[in-house]
Design a protein around this motif. Structure first.
Motif, PDB file in Angstrom:
ATOM      1  N   SER A 212      33.559  -6.090  97.404  1.00 42.15           N
ATOM      2  CA  SER A 212      34.158  -5.835  98.715  1.00 42.15           C
ATOM      3  C   SER A 212      33.604  -6.764  99.788  1.00 42.15           C
ATOM      4  O   SER A 212      34.264  -7.027 100.804  1.00 42.15           O
ATOM      5  N   ASN A 213      32.420  -7.284  99.582  1.00 39.74           N
ATOM      6  CA  ASN A 213      31.831  -8.190 100.571  1.00 39.74           C
ATOM      7  C   ASN A 213      32.210  -9.649 100.334  1.00 39.74           C
ATOM      8  O   ASN A 213      31.681 -10.540 100.980  1.00 39.74           O
ATOM      9  N   GLY A 214      33.117  -9.899  99.325  1.00 39.56           N
ATOM     10  CA  GLY A 214      33.600 -11.260  99.088  1.00 39.56           C
ATOM     11  C   GLY A 214      32.733 -12.089  98.186  1.00 39.56           C
ATOM     12  O   GLY A 214      33.034 -13.254  97.937  1.00 39.56           O
ATOM     13  N   SER A 215      31.640 -11.511  97.641  1.00 33.49           N
ATOM     14  CA  SER A 215      30.759 -12.271  96.751  1.00 33.49           C
ATOM     15  C   SER A 215      31.385 -12.328  95.365  1.00 33.49           C
ATOM     16  O   SER A 215      32.361 -11.637  95.064  1.00 33.49           O
ATOM     17  N   ARG A 216      30.832 -13.196  94.512  1.00 36.36           N
ATOM     18  CA  ARG A 216      31.359 -13.367  93.159  1.00 36.36           C
ATOM     19  C   ARG A 216      30.481 -12.532  92.198  1.00 36.36           C
ATOM     20  O   ARG A 216      29.363 -12.928  91.864  1.00 36.36           O
ATOM     21  N   PRO A 217      30.988 -11.368  91.708  1.00 36.12           N
ATOM     22  CA  PRO A 217      30.183 -10.501  90.827  1.00 36.12           C
ATOM     23  C   PRO A 217      30.061 -11.104  89.426  1.00 36.12           C
ATOM     24  O   PRO A 217      30.994 -11.728  88.922  1.00 36.12           O
ATOM     25  N   ARG A 218      28.899 -10.893  88.852  1.00 38.15           N
ATOM     26  CA  ARG A 218      28.700 -11.381  87.488  1.00 38.15           C
ATOM     27  C   ARG A 218      29.195 -10.367  86.445  1.00 38.15           C
ATOM     28  O   ARG A 218      29.563 -10.740  85.341  1.00 38.15           O
ATOM     29  N   ASP A 219      29.187  -9.069  86.785  1.00 35.17           N
ATOM     30  CA  ASP A 219      29.676  -8.035  85.866  1.00 35.17           C
ATOM     31  C   ASP A 219      30.111  -6.843  86.697  1.00 35.17           C
ATOM     32  O   ASP A 219      30.062  -6.869  87.940  1.00 35.17           O
ATOM     33  N   CYS A 220      30.512  -5.773  86.000  1.00 38.23           N
ATOM     34  CA  CYS A 220      31.026  -4.588  86.700  1.00 38.23           C
ATOM     35  C   CYS A 220      29.927  -3.852  87.445  1.00 38.23           C
ATOM     36  O   CYS A 220      30.214  -3.148  88.424  1.00 38.23           O
ATOM     37  N   PHE A 221      28.681  -4.004  87.037  1.00 40.43           N
ATOM     38  CA  PHE A 221      27.619  -3.314  87.751  1.00 40.43           C
ATOM     39  C   PHE A 221      27.447  -3.871  89.171  1.00 40.43           C
ATOM     40  O   PHE A 221      27.146  -3.117  90.100  1.00 40.43           O
ATOM     41  N   ASP A 222      27.630  -5.230  89.320  1.00 44.18           N
ATOM     42  CA  ASP A 222      27.568  -5.805  90.669  1.00 44.18           C
ATOM     43  C   ASP A 222      28.679  -5.239  91.532  1.00 44.18           C
ATOM     44  O   ASP A 222      28.476  -4.964  92.728  1.00 44.18           O
ATOM     45  N   ILE A 223      29.869  -5.037  90.918  1.00 49.02           N
ATOM     46  CA  ILE A 223      30.987  -4.466  91.687  1.00 49.02           C
ATOM     47  C   ILE A 223      30.674  -3.028  92.059  1.00 49.02           C
ATOM     48  O   ILE A 223      30.929  -2.590  93.196  1.00 49.02           O
ATOM     49  N   TYR A 224      30.083  -2.257  91.118  1.00 52.25           N
ATOM     50  CA  TYR A 224      29.712  -0.862  91.395  1.00 52.25           C
ATOM     51  C   TYR A 224      28.663  -0.778  92.493  1.00 52.25           C
ATOM     52  O   TYR A 224      28.715   0.087  93.373  1.00 52.25           O
ATOM     53  N   ALA A 225      27.693  -1.731  92.459  1.00 50.12           N
ATOM     54  CA  ALA A 225      26.652  -1.735  93.487  1.00 50.12           C
ATOM     55  C   ALA A 225      27.182  -2.120  94.855  1.00 50.12           C
ATOM     56  O   ALA A 225      26.620  -1.717  95.884  1.00 50.12           O
ATOM     57  N   SER A 226      28.299  -2.868  94.900  1.00 47.27           N
ATOM     58  CA  SER A 226      28.859  -3.258  96.199  1.00 47.27           C
ATOM     59  C   SER A 226      29.642  -2.138  96.867  1.00 47.27           C
ATOM     60  O   SER A 226      30.043  -2.262  98.018  1.00 47.27           O
ATOM     61  N   GLY A 227      29.879  -1.009  96.131  1.00 44.30           N
ATOM     62  CA  GLY A 227      30.555   0.132  96.753  1.00 44.30           C
ATOM     63  C   GLY A 227      31.901   0.459  96.149  1.00 44.30           C
ATOM     64  O   GLY A 227      32.466   1.516  96.470  1.00 44.30           O
ATOM     65  N   GLN A 228      32.458  -0.392  95.318  1.00 45.65           N
ATOM     66  CA  GLN A 228      33.737  -0.088  94.681  1.00 45.65           C
ATOM     67  C   GLN A 228      33.463   0.671  93.378  1.00 45.65           C
ATOM     68  O   GLN A 228      33.007   0.090  92.398  1.00 45.65           O
TER      69      GLN A 228
END
Length: 260
Positions: A212-228
């Motif tokens: 959600s912050n526009g960064s490039r996630p390496r896996d789904c955990f980064d996406i989960y940590a960003s709030g989605q």
């Protein structure tokens, strides 16, 4: 067990009957062996006028006679009278001994009969006790039969309950199998759709979902940590594949953040 009780009862009763028969037979044989002595009439002692030399004649009950002659060497009348008195005393003593023997025999027979009567009474008492014990055993066997019948009824009810529980368990297993088959079918239908969504080319100008912050996630955990934290398709950019690709992210199982 009932047959064995009947066999034991028959054996005991037969033994008692044989013992009674042996006792009565022995008593009869003993009584027949010891006959009651016949009392003979006492001998008749008299002078014998028919015999010139005979002084005394003894006539027995069987009509036999004994003549006592005068000893010619002893003409003394006093000695003859003394011998006669001694003979009479011996005869009286013999008769008295015979009467005493007869009385002793009668008393022995009477004592034997009393003993036999006591033994028969004891045997009868023992037979009555055995019969009472047998009746008690019969009652106990009857009660045991009733208990066994009740146990068999309970066993039948338990078997019926077990069969019913097995039937219900089979129905439950069948229902669970149907539910699992349905879930398997739904899951099998969802996998092709998910694969098709992943293989479908993204629309032109569409931006793949990432953090959600526009960064490039390496896996789904980064996406989960960003709030989605919703299950769905996301774009990830691993280190070894910087151009990125789409994956399905499981955000609910075991804490979420799983790259499928």
């Amino acid at each position: 067990q009932r047959m064995s009780c009947g066999y034991i009862l028959c054996t005991v009763l037969l033994s008692v009957a044989v013992l009674l028969a042996v006792t009565v037979t022995g008593a009869i044989l003993f009584m027949n062996h010891y006959h009651t002595p016949v009392t003979e009439s006492p001998p008749v002692i008299s002078t014998n006028p028919e015999e010139a030399n005979a002084l005394v004649t003894i006539e027995k009950a069987d009509s036999s006679r004994i003549n006592i002659f005068i000893d010619p060497n002893c003409p003394d009348s006093a000695g003859t009278v003394g011998r006669l008195e001694g003979l009479q005393s011996s005869l009286l003593r013999a008769v008295t001994d015979h009467d005493a023997d007869a009385k002793a025999t009668k008393s022995q027979q009477k004592a034997l009969l009393v003993t036999v009567a006591d033994e028969v009474a004891k045997l009868l008492t023992h037979a009555v006790q055995l019969r009472a014990d047998c009746d008690g055993l019969k009652k106990g066997h009857s009660a045991m039969g009733q208990e066994l019948s009740a146990l068999q009824g309970e066993q039948g009810r338990l078997i019926q309950l077990l069969s019913e529980s097995q039937t219900n368990m089979a129905r439950l297993v069948s229902s669970v199998s149907d539910v699992l088959d349905t879930l398997q079918k739904d899951r099998g239908g969802a996998r092709p759709r998910l694969k098709a969504d992943l293989q479908r080319a993204p629309a032109r100008g569409a931006r793949p979902r990432g953090c959600s912050n526009g960064s490039r996630p390496r896996d789904c955990f980064d996406i989960y940590a960003s709030g989605q934290q919703e299950d769905g398709i996301y774009s990830i950019f691993p280190t070894h594949y910087p151009s990125g690709f789409q994956v399905y992210c499981d955000m609910t199982t075991d804490g979420g953040g799983w790259t499928v």
